[in-house]
Design an enzyme around this catalytic site. Structure first.
Site, PDB file in Angstrom:
ATOM      1  N   ASN A 144      -2.453  31.979  60.119  1.00  0.00           N
ATOM      2  CA  ASN A 144      -3.143  32.889  61.041  1.00  0.00           C
ATOM      3  C   ASN A 144      -4.438  32.294  61.591  1.00  0.00           C
ATOM      4  O   ASN A 144      -5.167  32.973  62.316  1.00  0.00           O
ATOM      5  CB  ASN A 144      -3.488  34.214  60.348  1.00  0.00           C
ATOM      6  CG  ASN A 144      -2.301  34.830  59.655  1.00  0.00           C
ATOM      7  OD1 ASN A 144      -2.297  34.963  58.445  1.00  0.00           O
ATOM      8  ND2 ASN A 144      -1.285  35.167  60.408  1.00  0.00           N
TER       9      ASN A 144
ATOM     10  N   GLU B 254      -2.507  36.710  66.275  1.00  0.00           N
ATOM     11  CA  GLU B 254      -2.448  36.404  64.836  1.00  0.00           C
ATOM     12  C   GLU B 254      -2.042  34.957  64.579  1.00  0.00           C
ATOM     13  O   GLU B 254      -1.627  34.589  63.483  1.00  0.00           O
ATOM     14  CB  GLU B 254      -1.509  37.389  64.134  1.00  0.00           C
ATOM     15  CG  GLU B 254      -1.936  38.852  64.302  1.00  0.00           C
ATOM     16  CD  GLU B 254      -2.960  39.348  63.262  1.00  0.00           C
ATOM     17  OE1 GLU B 254      -2.881  38.927  62.109  1.00  0.00           O
ATOM     18  OE2 GLU B 254      -3.831  40.168  63.638  1.00  0.00           O
TER      19      GLU B 254
ATOM     20  N   HIS C 278       4.070  40.240  60.342  1.00  0.00           N
ATOM     21  CA  HIS C 278       4.049  39.036  61.176  1.00  0.00           C
ATOM     22  C   HIS C 278       5.487  38.535  61.288  1.00  0.00           C
ATOM     23  O   HIS C 278       6.289  38.739  60.363  1.00  0.00           O
ATOM     24  CB  HIS C 278       3.223  37.906  60.523  1.00  0.00           C
ATOM     25  CG  HIS C 278       1.740  38.115  60.527  1.00  0.00           C
ATOM     26  ND1 HIS C 278       0.934  37.765  59.461  1.00  0.00           N
ATOM     27  CD2 HIS C 278       0.911  38.609  61.470  1.00  0.00           C
ATOM     28  CE1 HIS C 278      -0.327  38.031  59.757  1.00  0.00           C
ATOM     29  NE2 HIS C 278      -0.373  38.560  60.955  1.00  0.00           N
TER      30      HIS C 278
ATOM     31  N   CYS D 284       2.579  31.267  54.955  1.00  0.00           N
ATOM     32  CA  CYS D 284       1.284  31.825  55.386  1.00  0.00           C
ATOM     33  C   CYS D 284       0.154  30.864  55.059  1.00  0.00           C
ATOM     34  O   CYS D 284      -0.883  30.857  55.714  1.00  0.00           O
ATOM     35  CB  CYS D 284       0.988  33.134  54.656  1.00  0.00           C
ATOM     36  SG  CYS D 284       2.007  34.507  55.168  1.00  0.00           S
TER      37      CYS D 284
HETATM   38  N1  SUO Z   1      -0.020  35.640  56.767  1.00  0.00           N
HETATM   39  C1  SUO Z   1      -0.345  36.373  55.582  1.00  0.00           C
HETATM   40  C2  SUO Z   1      -1.573  37.178  55.783  1.00  0.00           C
HETATM   41  C3  SUO Z   1      -1.883  38.080  54.635  1.00  0.00           C
HETATM   42  C4  SUO Z   1      -3.179  38.819  54.853  1.00  0.00           C
HETATM   43  N2  SUO Z   1      -3.508  39.625  53.690  1.00  0.00           N
HETATM   44  C5  SUO Z   1      -4.724  40.145  53.532  1.00  0.00           C
HETATM   45  O1  SUO Z   1      -5.622  39.936  54.324  1.00  0.00           O
HETATM   46  C6  SUO Z   1      -4.954  41.013  52.301  1.00  0.00           C
HETATM   47  C7  SUO Z   1      -6.389  41.087  51.879  1.00  0.00           C
HETATM   48  C8  SUO Z   1      -6.630  42.225  50.930  1.00  0.00           C
HETATM   49  O2  SUO Z   1      -5.971  43.258  51.026  1.00  0.00           O
HETATM   50  O3  SUO Z   1      -7.533  42.069  50.076  1.00  0.00           O
HETATM   51  C9  SUO Z   1      -3.098  39.681  56.110  1.00  0.00           C
HETATM   52  O4  SUO Z   1      -2.574  40.788  56.035  1.00  0.00           O
HETATM   53  O5  SUO Z   1      -3.531  39.219  57.170  1.00  0.00           O
END
Ligand code: SUO
Length: 445
Positions: A110, A174, A250, A369
């Site tokens: 991302n 993203e 995503h 990711c």
């Molecule tokens: N490509 C994977 C991205 C995961 C990411 N998770 C987070 O940010 C979770 C953070 C939290 O909940 O503490 C998101 O959703 O963008």
């Protein structure tokens, strides 16, 4: 000229925690409030990088963000010493403090969208940091991300850096999590698939009803323009809104591609046949493998839980690919059965390697990711910041650095601890010297 694909993984930062910040990301929400282990998370990430480099692939490291993000807390009206700011934020708005402490930049898929030089009009590699507007904790990443990328890929003869798109929901972007490149040989012009969740300006177009669509068509089109991709190079595909509503936040949770292979779930796209026909038309002469996984073999919920499609498909030698999967795939019976079958199908995917990245998985981030792909030539490789490329010495150095600076347990109430801020800054200051990044962090400027 020889071209190959390098992977740049995000190093997990010292404040890695489970705050439940990503509405629509099932893992993030269901593990909210659990204690995290930043040391283990960083080591799992390093082990994956080492394993990929031992498979003969070029592997790079991208530095994390400065967290806690004191500058953002100040912008939002918190005043006093750093310790007072942390304390006030914790008492007044602990969710905001957690957002300003997230280690979410570890998910470098991302971080940006990258178009290799074989596809762009000016023959340079183009980078656009993702604005990540849909989630506050991620929307505060792009500026430092841009600085880090400019330090890793500094030579203007080979690399072109754009600013992030305007930071509003019309241009929600993203990054590479919604972008896949298909090609014959890496050195040949390919097609770049931009998968979007909704159209911001066309309100009649289909869109999810429950969870947010984080990528818009308008953002995808803007990136393709900025990167100088011709009409025959960019393809815009709408993600199936129904799967977004079931936790596919995503496209890389439901599809992954490499060279001439597109591996995707039956329910991934809104108009699958139309998309595949366009790919065929724009890549004439390339033998394409479209591997569609039927819902009857892998139900959508199993794909989301195991991250079957958040795998990396990597080329080990011409026509011979491996799939890098999280151990959750082995532990999900339908997915394990499918993977056993996959290597026997008549496709280039011949090997499966399992990696333990559980600390990241619990926040909804699998192997794919954690990496940003940069297809490059040998010249571009030589022009890259060599201190950021993984080898035995860097692996040992970074493990030692993690041992020295990281905690092995972190809860949300620890985020107010001024000692954590100090530990984090000391670690990052040293890291910028190890990776030769200069002064990229606000506290260094
Ligand atoms: N490509 C994977 C991205 C995961 C990411 N998770 C987070 O940010 C979770 C953070 C939290 O909940 O503490 C998101 O959703 O963008």
């Amino acid at each position: 000229m020889v071209q190959f694909e390098a992977n740049f993984d995000g190093l997990v930062g010292p404040t890695h925690n489970y705050a439940g910040l990503s509405y629509g990301n099932v893992a993030s929400q269901s593990n909210a409030q659990d204690a995290s282990n930043p040391k283990e998370a960083a080591k799992q990430g390093l082990k994956k990088m080492k394993a990929l480099s031992e498979l003969g692939l070029v592997q790079g490291v991208l530095a994390p963000q400065e967290r806690p993000d004191i500058d953002t807390l100040k912008r939002l009206g918190f005043t006093g010493t750093d310790a007072q700011i942390l304390d006030k934020a914790f008492r007044e708005d602990p969710v905001l403090l957690a957002a300003c402490c997230s280690a979410s930049s570890m998910w470098t898929a991302n971080a940006a969208t990258v178009s290799p030089s074989a596809d762009t009009q000016d023959g340079r590699i183009h980078f656009t940091p993702a604005n990540l507007t849909n989630k506050f904790h991620r929307s505060i990443e792009h500026e430092v991300t841009g600085r880090i990328l400019s330090q890793v890929f500094a030579d203007e003869r080979h690399f072109k850096h754009h600013a992030a798109l305007p930071t509003n929901e019309y241009f929600g972007d993203e990054g590479a999590a919604n972008h896949t490149r298909l090609c014959g040989d890496y050195s040949q012009a390919g097609v770049e698939l931009f998968v979007y969740g909704r159209s911001a300006f066309d309100l009649k177009a289909p869109a999810p009803k429950r969870y947010p669509a984080r990528q818009t068509l308008e953002a995808s089109r803007a990136i393709a323009r900025l990167h100088g991709l011709g009409d025959n190079t960019a393809i815009f595909i709408q993600q199936n809104p129904e799967v977004i509503d079931q936790g596919v936040f995503h496209n890389d949770v439901i599809a992954v591609g490499n060279q001439n292979v597109l591996f995707y779930h039956q329910q991934a796209f809104l108009h699958t046949e139309q998309a595949l026909a366009e790919i065929r038309a724009k890549l004439p002469g390339t033998e394409l493998h479209f591997i569609e996984v039927p819902t009857t073999e892998v139900p959508l919920q199993d794909a989301v839980k195991s991250y079957l499609f958040n795998t990396q498909i990597v080329t080990l030698k011409p026509g011979h690919m491996a799939i890098i999967a999280p151990t959750e795939c082995r532990d999900t019976p339908s997915v394990n059965a499918y993977l056993n079958k996959l290597t026997g199908l008549n496709s280039p995917i011949r090997e499966v390697h399992f990696m333990d990245v559980k600390q990241s998985m619990r926040n909804g981030g699998g192997p794919a990711c954690l990496r940003l792909r940069v297809a490059m030539t040998e010249l571009e490789h030589a022009a890259t910041n060599q201190a950021c490329l993984m080898n035995d010495a860097l692996f040992a150095r970074l493990n030692q650095w993690v041992d020295q600076h990281y905690r092995d347990r972190l809860t949300l109430s620890d985020l107010r601890d001024p000692a954590l801020l100090q530990e984090s800054r000391t670690a990052l200051d040293e890291l910028t010297r190890i990776l030769q990044l200069g002064s990229v962090y606000p506290f260094q400027r």
